[in-house]
Enzyme design. Structure first.
Site, mmCIF file in Angstrom:
data_model
loop_
_atom_site.group_PDB
_atom_site.id
_atom_site.type_symbol
_atom_site.label_atom_id
_atom_site.label_comp_id
_atom_site.label_asym_id
_atom_site.label_seq_id
_atom_site.Cartn_x
_atom_site.Cartn_y
_atom_site.Cartn_z
ATOM 1 N N CYS A 69 -8.022 -12.908 44.487
ATOM 2 C CA CYS A 69 -7.807 -11.724 45.818
ATOM 3 C C CYS A 69 -8.922 -12.318 47.003
ATOM 4 O O CYS A 69 -9.966 -12.374 46.392
ATOM 5 C CB CYS A 69 -8.081 -10.543 45.216
ATOM 6 S SG CYS A 69 -8.083 -9.319 46.659
ATOM 7 N N ASP A 326 1.115 10.604 0.858
ATOM 8 C CA ASP A 326 1.084 9.402 -0.193
ATOM 9 C C ASP A 326 1.064 8.240 0.463
ATOM 10 O O ASP A 326 1.784 7.894 1.482
ATOM 11 C CB ASP A 326 2.145 9.491 -0.989
ATOM 12 C CG ASP A 326 2.256 8.309 -2.061
ATOM 13 O OD1 ASP A 326 1.331 8.351 -2.983
ATOM 14 O OD2 ASP A 326 3.192 7.446 -2.071
ATOM 15 N N GLU A 422 -5.019 11.341 -0.772
ATOM 16 C CA GLU A 422 -5.843 10.764 -1.912
ATOM 17 C C GLU A 422 -7.025 10.029 -1.522
ATOM 18 O O GLU A 422 -7.120 9.403 -0.557
ATOM 19 C CB GLU A 422 -4.966 9.619 -2.508
ATOM 20 C CG GLU A 422 -3.514 10.109 -2.922
ATOM 21 C CD GLU A 422 -2.768 8.934 -3.424
ATOM 22 O OE1 GLU A 422 -2.248 9.000 -4.640
ATOM 23 O OE2 GLU A 422 -2.585 8.018 -2.864
ATOM 24 N N ARG A 490 7.492 -0.981 -11.580
ATOM 25 C CA ARG A 490 7.982 -0.548 -10.350
ATOM 26 C C ARG A 490 8.236 -2.121 -9.561
ATOM 27 O O ARG A 490 9.110 -2.238 -8.860
ATOM 28 C CB ARG A 490 7.152 0.345 -9.243
ATOM 29 C CG ARG A 490 7.363 1.607 -9.826
ATOM 30 C CD ARG A 490 6.595 2.513 -8.961
ATOM 31 N NE ARG A 490 5.212 2.472 -9.144
ATOM 32 C CZ ARG A 490 4.166 2.966 -8.321
ATOM 33 N NH1 ARG A 490 4.676 3.561 -7.194
ATOM 34 N NH2 ARG A 490 2.859 2.924 -8.573
ATOM 35 N N ASP A 510 7.851 7.610 -4.043
ATOM 36 C CA ASP A 510 6.651 7.915 -2.784
ATOM 37 C C ASP A 510 6.790 9.470 -2.518
ATOM 38 O O ASP A 510 5.819 10.082 -2.361
ATOM 39 C CB ASP A 510 6.846 6.965 -1.805
ATOM 40 C CG ASP A 510 6.511 5.690 -1.993
ATOM 41 O OD1 ASP A 510 5.666 5.310 -2.779
ATOM 42 O OD2 ASP A 510 7.302 4.879 -1.339
#
Length: 529
Positions: A69, A326, A422, A490, A510
């Site tokens: 500028c 969770d 948690e 899992r 979950d």
């Protein structure tokens, strides 16, 4: 008794020192004159180079815009003008001087901070053989640390700020149990802390609003510029000496021009509204930090962090309604409400996958630049890594903020007044769990929990930390413990639904864990200070 306010930090960039009205008028007139001269010389180039400047009718904010500028180039004043002005007004302070003052104070504050931490650790764990309590730490901070800082700086605000900084970072229980190391720091990253003092002259932070500009006066008063420049150090433009008598404090102009262009400046809620309330005197600040900019392009800039107490927003929540959150890998966040069917889950873990890609990209860049970009120092060699890290941090912060807002909206909609989360502090010490290693490596769970906790507290929702033991294995319907449903099972079965062996209850794993966390019978665990 619960507090009705929550502490929040506002971050603003320091534009320049703010001097007396006479000095400011001389500087503004000189900039306007130079702008007119540049406009007459470059009439043909102005529309091309300064189209954005003319449309917005305000000056450019970023360094790239200022370099392109013509207006901003013309308004930039040289050292000869400031030397002449300094001769007329010896008490005036300009940017080069204030930057050097900040650098000197930052260096000395970091030295006192590190020295006090080491001596405190030696007194407790070497001399005292680990026998200490909070009162002995407070006694050392008041007698030794505060006295040393007050003698060096001749400034009670900085001495009190260093004492509070050491007190908050020196975690006695974690050091005893060897959960963390001594939190020493480098001088480049250490802030200059100041605590507002009561009584006396120049002890507080005077905030004023002059022509819609944010001006703060802070008690830095102990440095002055020498007239003589050391001939053995010609690269330094200024040399400073410490004076015993404190002159007047320094006024700083903070950046609010870019925020004024946003739509949020006219709203009654949000960060912009809080800044306006601080400027008008509705919110008071008792603790500030002056810190160097951390982002690329802000290394030479100085930032000011203001801590303010904001009143909590009343949303009519009920403390008897308890919710649970969770934390997982496949579903990063799952929310449930005790004795209710409402649920909310963030199914796609974009942050987890993004961090994995960033780690892979980081390895590629390190391998690619192993034999390139050499010969110019580690900073130049690791510049692509630094840029990549900052981009990933910005994305992570924005995504976590979005998740926190969505979770807060869900609990407010259901009138939840207590949320249980948690306590994942034990994950730092468990190295044998694949889940913990994976979660720590690609997902900043602690930052996410802190952001959610802060967001919920803004609306008066109480936070309780509970033990995460067996929350994923326990059936939320009958309370039976299913030991087979561990993380290895899992992972092997690609994260299946939870199924109870006793009552055949089947639900999302979950969501079942979130229901167990929302159980009011769970014992809360207090975090260590």
């Amino acid at each position: 008794m619960a507090k009705n306010t929550i502490t929040k930090t506002l971050k603003l960039r320091i534009v320049r020192p703010y001097n007396s009205a006479e000095v400011e008028k001389i500087v503004a007139d000189e900039k306007n004159n130079r702008e007119k001269i540049a406009l007459e010389k470059n009439k043909d180039k102005v529309k091309e180079a300064c189209s954005k400047h003319l449309k917005v009718a305000a000056y450019c904010t970023t360094q790239v815009e200022r370099n392109a500028c013509l207006f901003c180039k013309a308004r930039k004043l040289d050292d000869k003008f400031y030397q002449k002005l300094r001769g007329q007004f010896p008490d005036a302070v300009f940017w080069q001087e204030i930057s050097e003052i900040f650098r000197q104070l930052q260096k000395q504050a970091a030295e006192i901070y590190n020295q006090s931490l080491i001596e405190l650790y030696y007194e407790i764990f070497i001399k005292g053989k680990g026998i200490a309590n909070a009162s002995s730490v407070e006694h050392y901070l008041s007698d030794v640390c505060y006295t040393r800082a007050a003698e060096l700086f001749k400034n009670a605000a900085i001495a009190s700020g260093l004492r509070s900084k050491i007190k908050s970072n020196f975690r006695l229980k974690e050091l005893k149990n060897m959960k963390s190391g001594l939190p020493t720091t480098k001088s480049d990253n250490f802030p200059i802390p100041l605590v507002k003092q009561k009584g006396g002259q120049y002890t507080g932070f005077e905030i004023s609003n002059h022509n819609s500009d944010f001006i703060i006066k802070i008690p830095f008063g102990r440095w002055q510029v020498k007239k003589e420049i050391d001939k053995y150090r010609p690269w330094e433009k200024f040399d400073f000496e410490q004076v015993q008598k404190s002159p007047k404090p320094i006024s700083l102009l903070l950046s609010t021009q870019r925020r004024k262009r946003n739509k949020g400046w006219s709203k009654d809620e949000g960060t912009e509204a809080e800044i306006k309330k601080v400027m008008n005197g509705d919110y008071q600040t008792s603790y500030i930090e002056v810190k160097r900019g951390s982002k690329i392009g802000e290394k030479s800039a100085w930032m000011l962090n203001l801590s303010i107490d904001v009143p909590k927003i009343d949303k009519g929540v009920d403390p008897s309604i308890i919710g649970g959150i969770d934390v997982g890998v496949k579903s990063p966040l799952v929310c449930a409400i005790n004795n209710a069917f409402s649920r909310y889950s963030i199914s796609d873990n974009d942050l987890f996958h993004f961090n994995k890609k960033m780690f892979a990209r980081r390895r590629i860049l390190l391998k690619k630049n192993r034999h390139k970009r050499a010969g110019h120092g580690a900073k130049n060699k690791l510049k692509p890594i630094t840029i990549l890290t900052e981009k990933s941090e910005r994305f992570r912060k924005k995504l976590i903020e979005r998740w926190a807002c969505e979770i807060a909206d869900f609990f407010i909609k259901n009138k939840v007044g207590t949320v249980q989360m948690e306590n994942l502090e034990s994950m730092k010490r468990k190295e044998d769990s694949y889940f913990n290693i994976r979660l720590r490596g690609f997902w900043p769970y602690a930052e996410m929990q802190n952001k959610i906790e802060f967001k919920l507290k803004q609306y008066g929702i109480e936070i309780r930390k509970v033990a995460p033991n067996n929350t994923s294995k326990t059936c939320s319907k009958c309370g039976h413990l299913n030991n087979y449903f561990n993380f290895e099972y899992r992972k092997k079965n690609k994260f299946p639904h939870f199924k109870c062996e006793k009552c055949n209850f089947k639900e999302n794993a979950d969501y079942n864990a979130a229901l167990n966390i929302s159980n009011p019978k769970l014992k809360s665990t207090k975090e260590e200070p």
